[in-house]
Structure formats: structure tokens, C-alpha cells
Design a protein around this motif. Structure first.
Motif, mmCIF file in Angstrom:
data_model
loop_
_atom_site.group_PDB
_atom_site.id
_atom_site.type_symbol
_atom_site.label_atom_id
_atom_site.label_comp_id
_atom_site.label_asym_id
_atom_site.label_seq_id
_atom_site.Cartn_x
_atom_site.Cartn_y
_atom_site.Cartn_z
ATOM 1 N N ARG A 1 -9.546 -4.621 -0.696
ATOM 2 C CA ARG A 1 -8.292 -5.158 -0.166
ATOM 3 C C ARG A 1 -7.136 -4.926 -1.135
ATOM 4 O O ARG A 1 -6.050 -4.490 -0.732
ATOM 5 C CB ARG A 1 -8.449 -6.644 0.124
ATOM 6 C CG ARG A 1 -7.213 -7.276 0.728
ATOM 7 C CD ARG A 1 -7.436 -8.759 1.036
ATOM 8 N NE ARG A 1 -6.307 -9.304 1.726
ATOM 9 C CZ ARG A 1 -5.216 -9.774 1.111
ATOM 10 N NH1 ARG A 1 -5.135 -9.759 -0.205
ATOM 11 N NH2 ARG A 1 -4.207 -10.253 1.814
ATOM 12 N N ILE A 2 -7.360 -5.186 -2.405
ATOM 13 C CA ILE A 2 -6.308 -5.015 -3.415
ATOM 14 C C ILE A 2 -5.876 -3.554 -3.474
ATOM 15 O O ILE A 2 -4.688 -3.246 -3.546
ATOM 16 C CB ILE A 2 -6.816 -5.494 -4.786
ATOM 17 C CG1 ILE A 2 -7.094 -6.993 -4.732
ATOM 18 C CG2 ILE A 2 -5.830 -5.178 -5.889
ATOM 19 C CD1 ILE A 2 -7.864 -7.522 -5.912
ATOM 20 N N PHE A 3 -6.838 -2.666 -3.425
ATOM 21 C CA PHE A 3 -6.548 -1.231 -3.452
ATOM 22 C C PHE A 3 -5.730 -0.825 -2.228
ATOM 23 O O PHE A 3 -4.755 -0.087 -2.346
ATOM 24 C CB PHE A 3 -7.862 -0.456 -3.517
ATOM 25 C CG PHE A 3 -7.697 1.020 -3.607
ATOM 26 C CD1 PHE A 3 -7.276 1.617 -4.783
ATOM 27 C CD2 PHE A 3 -7.968 1.821 -2.520
ATOM 28 C CE1 PHE A 3 -7.127 2.980 -4.875
ATOM 29 C CE2 PHE A 3 -7.825 3.190 -2.595
ATOM 30 C CZ PHE A 3 -7.402 3.773 -3.779
ATOM 31 N N LEU A 4 -6.109 -1.323 -1.054
ATOM 32 C CA LEU A 4 -5.387 -0.977 0.166
ATOM 33 C C LEU A 4 -3.965 -1.541 0.157
ATOM 34 O O LEU A 4 -3.036 -0.891 0.651
ATOM 35 C CB LEU A 4 -6.142 -1.475 1.394
ATOM 36 C CG LEU A 4 -7.430 -0.727 1.718
ATOM 37 C CD1 LEU A 4 -8.167 -1.410 2.860
ATOM 38 C CD2 LEU A 4 -7.143 0.721 2.055
ATOM 39 N N ILE A 5 -3.789 -2.728 -0.379
ATOM 40 C CA ILE A 5 -2.438 -3.298 -0.482
ATOM 41 C C ILE A 5 -1.560 -2.398 -1.342
ATOM 42 O O ILE A 5 -0.399 -2.144 -1.026
ATOM 43 C CB ILE A 5 -2.485 -4.745 -1.023
ATOM 44 C CG1 ILE A 5 -3.097 -5.666 0.031
ATOM 45 C CG2 ILE A 5 -1.102 -5.224 -1.430
ATOM 46 C CD1 ILE A 5 -3.393 -7.065 -0.471
ATOM 47 N N ASP A 6 -2.128 -1.881 -2.433
ATOM 48 C CA ASP A 6 -1.375 -0.961 -3.286
ATOM 49 C C ASP A 6 -1.078 0.342 -2.553
ATOM 50 O O ASP A 6 0.033 0.872 -2.635
ATOM 51 C CB ASP A 6 -2.151 -0.685 -4.575
ATOM 52 C CG ASP A 6 -1.358 0.173 -5.544
ATOM 53 O OD1 ASP A 6 -0.166 -0.114 -5.757
ATOM 54 O OD2 ASP A 6 -1.932 1.137 -6.080
ATOM 55 N N VAL A 7 -2.062 0.862 -1.833
ATOM 56 C CA VAL A 7 -1.871 2.116 -1.088
ATOM 57 C C VAL A 7 -0.758 1.956 -0.054
ATOM 58 O O VAL A 7 0.061 2.860 0.134
ATOM 59 C CB VAL A 7 -3.186 2.551 -0.406
ATOM 60 C CG1 VAL A 7 -2.949 3.648 0.618
ATOM 61 C CG2 VAL A 7 -4.198 3.011 -1.440
ATOM 62 N N PHE A 8 -0.701 0.790 0.599
ATOM 63 C CA PHE A 8 0.278 0.566 1.657
ATOM 64 C C PHE A 8 1.496 -0.217 1.168
ATOM 65 O O PHE A 8 2.125 -0.939 1.922
ATOM 66 C CB PHE A 8 -0.390 -0.112 2.849
ATOM 67 C CG PHE A 8 -1.448 0.752 3.494
ATOM 68 C CD1 PHE A 8 -1.126 1.977 4.023
ATOM 69 C CD2 PHE A 8 -2.769 0.336 3.526
ATOM 70 C CE1 PHE A 8 -2.095 2.785 4.599
ATOM 71 C CE2 PHE A 8 -3.744 1.131 4.100
ATOM 72 C CZ PHE A 8 -3.408 2.357 4.635
ATOM 73 N N HIS A 9 1.830 -0.057 -0.118
ATOM 74 C CA HIS A 9 3.065 -0.572 -0.719
ATOM 75 C C HIS A 9 3.277 -2.071 -0.510
ATOM 76 O O HIS A 9 4.370 -2.513 -0.173
ATOM 77 C CB HIS A 9 4.280 0.198 -0.191
ATOM 78 C CG HIS A 9 4.164 1.677 -0.341
ATOM 79 N ND1 HIS A 9 4.181 2.312 -1.554
ATOM 80 C CD2 HIS A 9 3.985 2.659 0.584
ATOM 81 C CE1 HIS A 9 4.033 3.599 -1.377
ATOM 82 N NE2 HIS A 9 3.906 3.847 -0.086
ATOM 83 N N GLY A 10 2.228 -2.860 -0.665
ATOM 84 C CA GLY A 10 2.348 -4.306 -0.587
ATOM 85 C C GLY A 10 2.337 -4.878 0.813
ATOM 86 O O GLY A 10 2.473 -6.091 0.984
#
Length: 141
Positions: free
Chosen positions: A29-38
Motif C-alpha cells: 500500500r505504501i509503495f502504491l501511494i508513492d507510485v500514485f503521488h499520494g
């Protein structure tokens, strides 16, 4: 003994698939949040879709791989069949995980590259264009 092998295989591989999916979902989840700019809502939606796809692919593979080519007649055969089947299931889980990480890392790199090419603030002024200086040509003779 063949049916016993099938049951043990399912009792190990299905919970293993569920555990891996939950672990990847929670920690990814943390990685995806970073990938999708928060954008947490978008990252959570993609995360749920990835988990659903992960379950479909892995449980489908586990089910298709259930069948044994030869009859299991003793405890040794049970362990041999299980070691091959569970080993392959774990390798497939690992390869799918690495593919997901690689794909999202490529997306993340691309978005970071785009962020680095945009100036942080708009320019204040424009410099006038200058005529190129006339320099003598030296041919090195």
C-alpha cells in the motif's frame, strides 16, 4: 494416499496464497501511494484489484496443478509429490510478486522523471536573444 496428498496440498497452498496476498497488500500500500503521488483512494483501489487478480491467478494455478501424474502409494510418495507441487506454487508466487514490483517500480521511475523535468517555479523573465558571436574558423593547419 493420492487423495491425502491432494488434501494436504490444498491445505497448505490455499492458506499460503492468502497469506502472501495479504502481506503484499498490506506492505504494498505504501509503495502504491508513492507510485500514485499520494492519491490514497486510487492506490487502495489498485491494491484491491491487484489482490483480486492475485487470488484468481494463484488459486487457478493451484487448482490446475492439483492433479498428480502418478498414483501415490506410500508416505514417501506423499512427501515427494508435495515438495514438487508446493515448491512450484511458491516459485510462481515469487515470480508474480517480482513482476508486480518491477512494473510498479517502472511506473514510479517514469513519474519521478516527469517530476524532475518540470521546473519547480515558472520563470520570472525572458532573456533577450543575442546574435551568435562571429568567431574565426580555425582549421588546425
Amino acid at each position: 494416499m493420492t487423495v491425502t496428498t491432494y488434501l494436504i496440498y490444498l491445505l497448505v497452498s490455499v492458506p499460503l496464497t492468502i497469506w502472501v496476498a495479504r502481506t503484499l497488500s498490506h506492505n504494498g500500500r505504501i509503495f502504491l501511494i508513492d507510485v500514485f503521488h499520494g492519491n490514497e483512494d486510487f492506490a487502495d483501489a489498485v491494491n484491491r484489484l491487484l489482490v483480486a487478480g492475485f487470488y484468481l491467478v494463484n488459486l487457478g494455478f493451484v487448482t490446475l496443478f492439483l492433479r498428480a501424474d502418478k498414483v501415490v502409494v506410500d508416505a514417501r510418495g506423499v512427501f515427494e509429490q508435495l515438495s514438487v507441487k508446493l515448491g512450484i506454487v511458491m516459485l510462481v508466487l515469487g515470480v508474480l510478486h517480482l513482476m508486480n514490483v518491477w512494473i510498479f517500480n517502472m511506473i514510479r521511475r517514469r513519474s519521478q522523471l516527469e517530476a524532475m523535468t518540470n521546473p519547480p517555479v515558472p520563470p520570472n523573465d525572458v532573456l533577450p536573444a543575442e546574435a551568435p558571436a562571429k568567431t574565426p574558423v580555425h582549421y588546425g593547419y
